[in-house]
Design a protein around this motif. Structure first.
Motif, PDB file in Angstrom:
ATOM      1  N   LEU A 122     -68.202 -99.225 -51.151  1.00  0.00           N
ATOM      2  CA  LEU A 122     -68.129 -98.028 -51.992  1.00  0.00           C
ATOM      3  C   LEU A 122     -69.321 -97.999 -52.948  1.00  0.00           C
ATOM      4  O   LEU A 122     -69.258 -98.477 -54.075  1.00  0.00           O
ATOM      5  N   THR A 123     -70.389 -97.413 -52.479  1.00  0.00           N
ATOM      6  CA  THR A 123     -71.620 -97.280 -53.250  1.00  0.00           C
ATOM      7  C   THR A 123     -71.804 -95.835 -53.681  1.00  0.00           C
ATOM      8  O   THR A 123     -71.068 -94.940 -53.252  1.00  0.00           O
ATOM      9  N   ALA A 124     -72.804 -95.591 -54.502  1.00  0.00           N
ATOM     10  CA  ALA A 124     -73.124 -94.222 -54.903  1.00  0.00           C
ATOM     11  C   ALA A 124     -73.448 -93.374 -53.682  1.00  0.00           C
ATOM     12  O   ALA A 124     -73.079 -92.195 -53.600  1.00  0.00           O
ATOM     13  N   ASP A 125     -74.136 -93.972 -52.700  1.00  0.00           N
ATOM     14  CA  ASP A 125     -74.479 -93.253 -51.474  1.00  0.00           C
ATOM     15  C   ASP A 125     -73.225 -92.857 -50.695  1.00  0.00           C
ATOM     16  O   ASP A 125     -73.182 -91.786 -50.077  1.00  0.00           O
ATOM     17  N   TYR A 126     -72.239 -93.727 -50.686  1.00  0.00           N
ATOM     18  CA  TYR A 126     -70.985 -93.443 -49.971  1.00  0.00           C
ATOM     19  C   TYR A 126     -70.317 -92.191 -50.553  1.00  0.00           C
ATOM     20  O   TYR A 126     -69.962 -91.261 -49.828  1.00  0.00           O
ATOM     21  N   PHE A 127     -70.170 -92.165 -51.865  1.00  0.00           N
ATOM     22  CA  PHE A 127     -69.533 -91.015 -52.499  1.00  0.00           C
ATOM     23  C   PHE A 127     -70.390 -89.753 -52.342  1.00  0.00           C
ATOM     24  O   PHE A 127     -69.867 -88.650 -52.140  1.00  0.00           O
ATOM     25  N   SER A 128     -71.714 -89.902 -52.423  1.00  0.00           N
ATOM     26  CA  SER A 128     -72.612 -88.755 -52.261  1.00  0.00           C
ATOM     27  C   SER A 128     -72.491 -88.150 -50.869  1.00  0.00           C
ATOM     28  O   SER A 128     -72.522 -86.928 -50.698  1.00  0.00           O
ATOM     29  N   LYS A 129     -72.343 -89.008 -49.873  1.00  0.00           N
ATOM     30  CA  LYS A 129     -72.218 -88.548 -48.486  1.00  0.00           C
ATOM     31  C   LYS A 129     -71.030 -87.597 -48.333  1.00  0.00           C
ATOM     32  O   LYS A 129     -71.165 -86.501 -47.767  1.00  0.00           O
ATOM     33  N   TYR A 130     -69.880 -87.992 -48.867  1.00  0.00           N
ATOM     34  CA  TYR A 130     -68.692 -87.151 -48.716  1.00  0.00           C
ATOM     35  C   TYR A 130     -68.684 -85.991 -49.700  1.00  0.00           C
ATOM     36  O   TYR A 130     -68.039 -84.970 -49.456  1.00  0.00           O
ATOM     37  N   ARG A 131     -69.418 -86.129 -50.766  1.00  0.00           N
ATOM     38  CA  ARG A 131     -69.589 -84.992 -51.692  1.00  0.00           C
ATOM     39  C   ARG A 131     -70.368 -83.892 -50.987  1.00  0.00           C
ATOM     40  O   ARG A 131     -70.032 -82.706 -51.107  1.00  0.00           O
ATOM     41  N   ARG A 132     -71.399 -84.291 -50.227  1.00  0.00           N
ATOM     42  CA  ARG A 132     -72.240 -83.308 -49.529  1.00  0.00           C
ATOM     43  C   ARG A 132     -71.583 -82.801 -48.245  1.00  0.00           C
ATOM     44  O   ARG A 132     -71.542 -81.600 -47.995  1.00  0.00           O
ATOM     45  N   GLU A 133     -71.067 -83.732 -47.416  1.00  0.00           N
ATOM     46  CA  GLU A 133     -70.612 -83.362 -46.083  1.00  0.00           C
ATOM     47  C   GLU A 133     -69.228 -82.725 -46.059  1.00  0.00           C
ATOM     48  O   GLU A 133     -68.931 -81.893 -45.199  1.00  0.00           O
ATOM     49  N   GLN A 134     -68.347 -83.125 -46.975  1.00  0.00           N
ATOM     50  CA  GLN A 134     -66.978 -82.598 -46.990  1.00  0.00           C
ATOM     51  C   GLN A 134     -66.628 -81.885 -48.290  1.00  0.00           C
ATOM     52  O   GLN A 134     -65.496 -81.455 -48.472  1.00  0.00           O
ATOM     53  N   ASN A 135     -67.601 -81.795 -49.188  1.00  0.00           N
ATOM     54  CA  ASN A 135     -67.396 -81.141 -50.484  1.00  0.00           C
ATOM     55  C   ASN A 135     -66.206 -81.755 -51.239  1.00  0.00           C
ATOM     56  O   ASN A 135     -65.378 -81.049 -51.812  1.00  0.00           O
ATOM     57  N   CYS A 136     -66.157 -83.079 -51.251  1.00  0.00           N
ATOM     58  CA  CYS A 136     -65.098 -83.785 -51.968  1.00  0.00           C
ATOM     59  C   CYS A 136     -65.440 -83.819 -53.457  1.00  0.00           C
ATOM     60  O   CYS A 136     -66.403 -84.469 -53.867  1.00  0.00           O
ATOM     61  N   THR A 137     -64.665 -83.126 -54.235  1.00  0.00           N
ATOM     62  CA  THR A 137     -64.874 -83.114 -55.680  1.00  0.00           C
ATOM     63  C   THR A 137     -64.010 -84.152 -56.394  1.00  0.00           C
ATOM     64  O   THR A 137     -64.169 -84.383 -57.585  1.00  0.00           O
TER      65      THR A 137
END
Length: 281
Positions: A122-137
């Motif tokens: 669980l890195t910053a990149d991991y959360f960024s990926k799903y923020r961008r790809e699935q719009n997880c807020t």
């Protein structure tokens, strides 16, 4: 058995009245969409929890069903991928949570990110990926099972995680959401919410109760992990880092699991409704 059923009924009724019928109004999947998405898959789910089901089969059916439902919904409703949603992060216990959300007609508000064993992923990149790809807020994170289990030794020799290592990693994850330096990555996370979910206790089977233990998920260890989460969240005192404590739901029946590991389906459903009320209501 009568006591267990009554406890289920009482807790379900309490949560239903307080959350499902109030703060979650308007969050349920439209009836017509439910008909299109679920009949075959949900009938398979209902077959899972019978008296003669092999414990391993239950998880297999759940994993398949959750994946199929997410794929079906994406194909049926292209906006599913782009609208705000809650990402569920973890391993098999989180799969069961996602399954319970679908059974509660709430699954379309969530996205399960895939089987994840170690908090180190669980890195910053991991959360960024799903923020961008699935719009997880919003992210609901629970990753405290594998690192204390017998299975962890198969891939990471050296024993279960100590409380200190758990504290360091959970603090690091929280800091992804609390530390800002003005960079583009910070901008991406500035409106994203992190919810740690309390870790479920495991029934005391042969491996957990053996001496020395072959599985370290005893109540002492799990309670310690949860105590650390409480301290991290209260210590951060940050508006984007939270703890969803579901122990008042899960712990009265912590050893009444269907497979000596995962919550009984009715307990899981009560927990799912409560979590949904916290992140959606």
């Amino acid at each position: 058995e009568r006591v267990m059923k009554k406890t289920h009924h009482d807790s379900f009724s309490f949560v239903f009245r307080k959350y499902y019928d109030g703060s979650l109004e308007g969050k349920l999947l439209p009836f017509f969409a439910n008909i299109i998405l679920e009949p075959e898959i949900m009938s398979e789910i209902e077959k899972t929890f019978t008296d003669d089901i092999h414990p391993g089969d239950g998880q297999t059916v759940i994993v398949k069903a959750v994946n199929q439902l997410q794929e079906k919904l994406t194909a049926y409703d292209p906006s599913f991928k782009t609208r705000d949603k809650v990402c569920i992060v973890g391993a098999s216990h989180s799969y069961h949570l996602a399954h319970a959300l679908w059974r509660s007609n709430l699954g379309h508000n969530f996205f399960f990110t895939g089987f994840l064993k170690s908090p180190e992923a669980l890195t910053a990149d991991y959360f960024s990926k799903y923020r961008r790809e699935q719009n997880c807020t919003t992210f609901v994170v629970a990753v405290g099972q594998w690192i204390a289990s017998w299975a962890w030794l198969l891939t990471a020799p050296g024993g279960p995680w100590t409380m200190e290592k758990w504290k360091i990693e959970m603090t690091r994850i929280a800091q992804i959401f609390t530390t800002t330096s003005g960079g583009s990555e910070d901008k991406e996370h500035e409106n994203t919410q992190l919810y740690f979910r309390s870790i479920h206790r495991n029934p005391i089977g042969d491996w957990i109760s053996s001496c020395p233990p072959q599985d370290w998920r005893s109540t002492t260890v799990i309670d310690g992990y949860n105590f650390v989460l409480e301290k991290i969240v209260s210590g951060s005192n940050h508006p984007r880092v939270h703890l969803i404590d579901t122990r008042f739901i899960t712990e009265p029946l912590w050893d009444a699991t269907y497979d000596w590991c995962h919550l009984a389906p009715r307990v899981s459903q009560v927990e799912a409704i409560y979590i949904a009320s916290k992140v959606l209501g």
